[in-house]
Design an enzyme around this catalytic site. Structure first.
Site, PDB file in Angstrom:
ATOM      1  N   TYR A 155       4.630 -11.451   1.643  1.00 41.18           N
ATOM      2  CA  TYR A 155       2.857 -10.721   1.166  1.00 41.18           C
ATOM      3  C   TYR A 155       3.442  -9.840  -0.045  1.00 41.18           C
ATOM      4  O   TYR A 155       2.900  -9.941  -0.669  1.00 41.18           O
ATOM      5  CB  TYR A 155       2.445 -10.368   2.316  1.00 41.18           C
ATOM      6  CG  TYR A 155       0.958  -9.803   2.084  1.00 41.18           C
ATOM      7  CD1 TYR A 155      -0.053 -10.464   2.172  1.00 41.18           C
ATOM      8  CD2 TYR A 155       0.364  -8.259   2.344  1.00 41.18           C
ATOM      9  CE1 TYR A 155      -1.340  -9.689   1.841  1.00 41.18           C
ATOM     10  CE2 TYR A 155      -0.598  -7.767   2.286  1.00 41.18           C
ATOM     11  CZ  TYR A 155      -1.772  -8.656   2.409  1.00 41.18           C
ATOM     12  OH  TYR A 155      -2.759  -8.337   2.001  1.00 41.18           O
ATOM     13  N   LYS A 159       2.337  -9.484  -3.365  1.00 39.34           N
ATOM     14  CA  LYS A 159       0.647  -8.663  -3.956  1.00 39.34           C
ATOM     15  C   LYS A 159       1.461  -7.808  -5.116  1.00 39.34           C
ATOM     16  O   LYS A 159       0.555  -6.968  -5.980  1.00 39.34           O
ATOM     17  CB  LYS A 159       0.328  -8.249  -3.068  1.00 39.34           C
ATOM     18  CG  LYS A 159      -0.442  -8.327  -1.495  1.00 39.34           C
ATOM     19  CD  LYS A 159      -2.109  -8.989  -2.473  1.00 39.34           C
ATOM     20  CE  LYS A 159      -2.846  -9.301  -1.255  1.00 39.34           C
ATOM     21  NZ  LYS A 159      -3.922  -9.766  -2.169  1.00 39.34           N
TER      22      LYS A 159
END
Length: 254
Positions: A155, A159
């Site tokens: 993640y 991001k």
């Protein structure tokens, strides 16, 4: 924002609930017609109904943002049924948290596919409408996890990639009147964060309290906090702001 004579068309992905739903409702209140996208089209209908009840226009569209052909078909449908889109909010996201030594290739790939491949495919499909119109707004959802977060190698990397993607879009599309910016939320109270608390074995109240004690403004964020930032970036007044990452986290980020 200054509303044009013909309402502009906005697309919000991952908009059946949480941050995406809040953003879709806010853009509709700002005068945009809004395409509400998520995996399950039926799940989008409540958001669209709320928009229409308030006097706006909406369209529920089911699509897997990581599927190239599905994305192209969805954007073509939106252009035909709602109007040619000139605002895109890439919000769709999933989490598959795990420590690096436990993380599977499937967990890595699933997160990359939705966040990065999805943002790429959606943006590529929509940018032509923006450049033709000579006006466009792209808002990508990043996260404070882009700065690194234990148990989120996938993640965090995705991001951080969203931020680089955003800056490159700003460089390539600026001459066509298109801006691209990213919003990096901190702790936002949504179904996803509630599920995270449950998975970790905490009540949401205890989970929230532990996080909030380290947030300078003394509260957790709400979908409306992110929607307010999107509203600014999507408006006429933000035309000289591009390639930026705005941390909406209740305090400074390192």
């Amino acid at each position: 924002m200054t509303t044009p004579t013909t309402p502009r068309i906005a697309i919000v992905t991952g908009a059946a609930r949480g941050i995406g739903a809040g953003v879709a409702r806010r853009l509709a209140a700002d005068g945009f017609a809004v395409a509400v996208l998520d995996l399950d089209e039926t799940a989008c209908k409540a958001v669209v109904e709320g928009i229409e009840t308030a006097g706006g226009r909406g369209l529920a569209v089911g699509v897997d943002v990581a599927d190239e052909r599905a994305v192209e078909a969805a954007v073509e449908r939106i252009a035909a049924q709602l109007g040619e889109p000139t605002v895109l909010v890439n919000n769709a996201g999933i989490i598959r948290d795990n420590l690096l030594f436990k993380m599977s290739v499937d967990e890595w790939d699933a997160v990359m596919d939705v966040h990065l491949r999805g943002a790429f495919l959606m943006t590529r499909a929509v940018q032509g409408y923006m450049t033709k119109a000579g006006w466009g707004r792209i808002v990508n959802l990043s996260s404070t996890s882009a700065l690194g977060n234990r148990g989120q190698a996938n993640y965090s990397a995705a991001k951080a990639g969203v931020q680089g993607f955003t800056k490159t879009l700003a460089l390539e599309l600026g001459k066509f009147g298109v801006t691209a910016n990213a919003i990096a939320p901190g702790f936002i109270e949504t179904e996803m964060t509630k599920a995270t608390a449950e998975r970790m074995g905490y009540s949401f109240e205890d989970f929230r309290a532990a996080i909030v004690k380290n947030i300078p403004v003394g509260r957790g964020g709400l979908p409306a906090d992110i929607a307010n930032a999107v509203s600014f970036f999507a408006g006429e007044s933000a035309g000289f702001v591009s390639g930026q990452v705005l941390y909406v986290a209740g305090g400074p980020q390192a």
